[in-house]
Design an enzyme around this catalytic site. Structure first.
Site, PDB file in Angstrom:
ATOM      1  N   TYR A 111       4.295   6.183  -5.621  1.00  0.00           N
ATOM      2  CA  TYR A 111       3.123   6.656  -4.882  1.00  0.00           C
ATOM      3  C   TYR A 111       3.309   6.366  -3.406  1.00  0.00           C
ATOM      4  O   TYR A 111       4.097   5.502  -2.997  1.00  0.00           O
ATOM      5  CB  TYR A 111       1.840   6.005  -5.403  1.00  0.00           C
ATOM      6  CG  TYR A 111       1.708   4.529  -5.094  1.00  0.00           C
ATOM      7  CD1 TYR A 111       1.096   4.084  -3.915  1.00  0.00           C
ATOM      8  CD2 TYR A 111       2.184   3.567  -5.983  1.00  0.00           C
ATOM      9  CE1 TYR A 111       0.966   2.734  -3.637  1.00  0.00           C
ATOM     10  CE2 TYR A 111       2.059   2.210  -5.707  1.00  0.00           C
ATOM     11  CZ  TYR A 111       1.449   1.800  -4.528  1.00  0.00           C
ATOM     12  OH  TYR A 111       1.333   0.452  -4.245  1.00  0.00           O
ATOM     13  N   CYS A 112       2.588   7.115  -2.581  1.00  0.00           N
ATOM     14  CA  CYS A 112       2.550   6.876  -1.140  1.00  0.00           C
ATOM     15  C   CYS A 112       1.187   7.332  -0.626  1.00  0.00           C
ATOM     16  O   CYS A 112       0.265   7.537  -1.420  1.00  0.00           O
ATOM     17  CB  CYS A 112       3.700   7.582  -0.422  1.00  0.00           C
ATOM     18  SG  CYS A 112       3.781   9.362  -0.685  1.00  0.00           S
ATOM     19  N   THR A 113       1.023   7.501   0.664  1.00  0.00           N
ATOM     20  CA  THR A 113      -0.294   7.783   1.240  1.00  0.00           C
ATOM     21  C   THR A 113      -0.848   9.130   0.786  1.00  0.00           C
ATOM     22  O   THR A 113      -1.955   9.216   0.251  1.00  0.00           O
ATOM     23  CB  THR A 113      -0.221   7.755   2.778  1.00  0.00           C
ATOM     24  OG1 THR A 113       0.374   6.531   3.200  1.00  0.00           O
ATOM     25  CG2 THR A 113      -1.625   7.879   3.376  1.00  0.00           C
TER      26      THR A 113
ATOM     27  N   ILE B  80      -2.433   8.294  -2.506  1.00  0.00           N
ATOM     28  CA  ILE B  80      -3.590   7.397  -2.598  1.00  0.00           C
ATOM     29  C   ILE B  80      -4.869   8.115  -2.174  1.00  0.00           C
ATOM     30  O   ILE B  80      -5.940   7.902  -2.743  1.00  0.00           O
ATOM     31  CB  ILE B  80      -3.374   6.149  -1.723  1.00  0.00           C
ATOM     32  CG1 ILE B  80      -2.119   5.394  -2.166  1.00  0.00           C
ATOM     33  CG2 ILE B  80      -4.587   5.224  -1.784  1.00  0.00           C
ATOM     34  CD1 ILE B  80      -1.603   4.399  -1.151  1.00  0.00           C
TER      35      ILE B  80
END
Length: 343
Positions: free
Chosen positions: A198-200, A227
């Protein structure tokens, strides 16, 4: 024709305040084949400047990466313009959880070699052979699985203030740094574990998932929309929120609160705190975590030396800065010997 921003941040902030219009903070990306990034950049600037779009946008041969704000009343026209571009039609727009009319104060559209600095040679692997995209519900199921390795693809200063429970959070300064480190550390689990990333907003995982499949990981997944969209889905669907703390964002807000947990501490005194600031000394500008008490005591600076410089007359400060190059290559985000409580 004007193809660049002419107003200072201060002037723009005053205009936004005077206008009194609600603005929406939005991010999106798209990998695509852009033949002439400069022409595309200028096309975007002409249209978006008319709509009072502000933000930081990168354009390259491989696509576009955009973080911006637009007046709410212009959103329909903005969306219509995106839909008029073939590879941006119905592109997923990540709308911020917490809105701030001054999240961006200039329109900057830059042509870059890549829309994310990953250091990869894209000709050595199939960048389209990506991992499986999962929504918030399936993501929650996957990270509860003991056969899952959950990896945060962001940098240390981002994961420090917020991350998913039990996530691996590499202590890296850049996305480029993380790729080989993660592969090395997880090399023994390419066959038997699920690699979930996952990342932003999802853009870093797009390239990383293809890279790790190329490197031999058999089960690769990525959180669709990152996210930002996860938080929106959790609220909309009534799902369990497995994210702790704040989501770091790359605008003047510096963070969106996803849960009430505060998992970081003031870098100067150690109190529970997750508010990122930049050192008020223009010659430093270090990004770090500072509580209200320390901000008052230190005049918004990261050290006594910076406080001393910051309190000098402005012209003297300019003389001290003259001829000196200040950049993130010198002043690492959140890293400095003066920060006693940096983990």
């Amino acid at each position: 024709m004007q193809l660049y921003n002419t107003l200072s941040a201060k002037e723009r902030a005053a205009l936004i305040e005077k206008a009194g219009q609600e603005r929406l903070t939005i991010s999106f990306y798209s990998y695509a084949q852009i033949g002439n990034p400069l022409i595309f950049r200028n096309h975007l600037f002409i249209h978006w400047n008319e709509l009072d779009v502000l933000g930081r946008i990168y354009v390259a041969h491989e696509g576009i990466n955009a973080q911006l704000s637009v007046p709410a009343e212009n959103f329909g026209a903005f969306k219509a313009h995106l839909d008029s571009i073939s590879f941006l039609e119905n592109v997923r727009l990540n709308i911020a959880i917490e809105q701030d009319n001054k999240s961006f104060l200039k329109l900057k559209i830059k042509v870059r070699k890549k829309i994310v600095a990953d250091g990869l040679n894209d000709h050595t692997f199939d960048v389209t052979d990506k991992g499986i995209h999962v929504d918030a519900e399936l993501f929650n199921e996957l990270i509860d699985d003991p056969d899952t390795l959950l990896v945060d693809m962001r940098n240390h200063y981002e994961s420090e203030i917020g991350h998913f429970k039990n996530a691996i959070t590499p202590d890296v300064d850049t996305f480029r740094d993380s790729l080989d480190i993660i592969e090395r550390d997880l090399a023994n689990h390419k066959e038997d574990k699920k690699l979930v990333m996952y990342c932003t907003g999802g853009i870093r995982c797009e390239k990383a998932s293809a890279y790790y499949k190329h490197k031999g990981f058999k089960q690769v997944y990525q959180l669709e929309g990152g996210i930002i969209d996860y938080a929106r889905q959790v609220e909309k669907k009534g799902l369990e929120n497995k994210f702790l703390g704040k989501n770091f964002v790359f605008d003047h807000r510096r963070g969106e609160r996803i849960s009430e947990d505060i998992i970081a501490q003031c870098h100067q005194c150690g109190r529970s705190c997750d508010n990122h600031v930049n050192c008020a000394n223009e010659a430093c500008h270090l990004l770090f975590i500072q509580c209200d008490e320390c901000a008052k005591k230190m005049d918004d600076c990261c050290s006594d030396d910076c406080k001393e410089v910051h309190n000098l007359p402005y012209e003297e400060q300019k003389k001290l800065r003259k001829g000196k190059v200040v950049s993130n290559k010198i002043f690492k985000k959140g890293r400095s010997e003066v920060l006693k409580f940096k983990k």
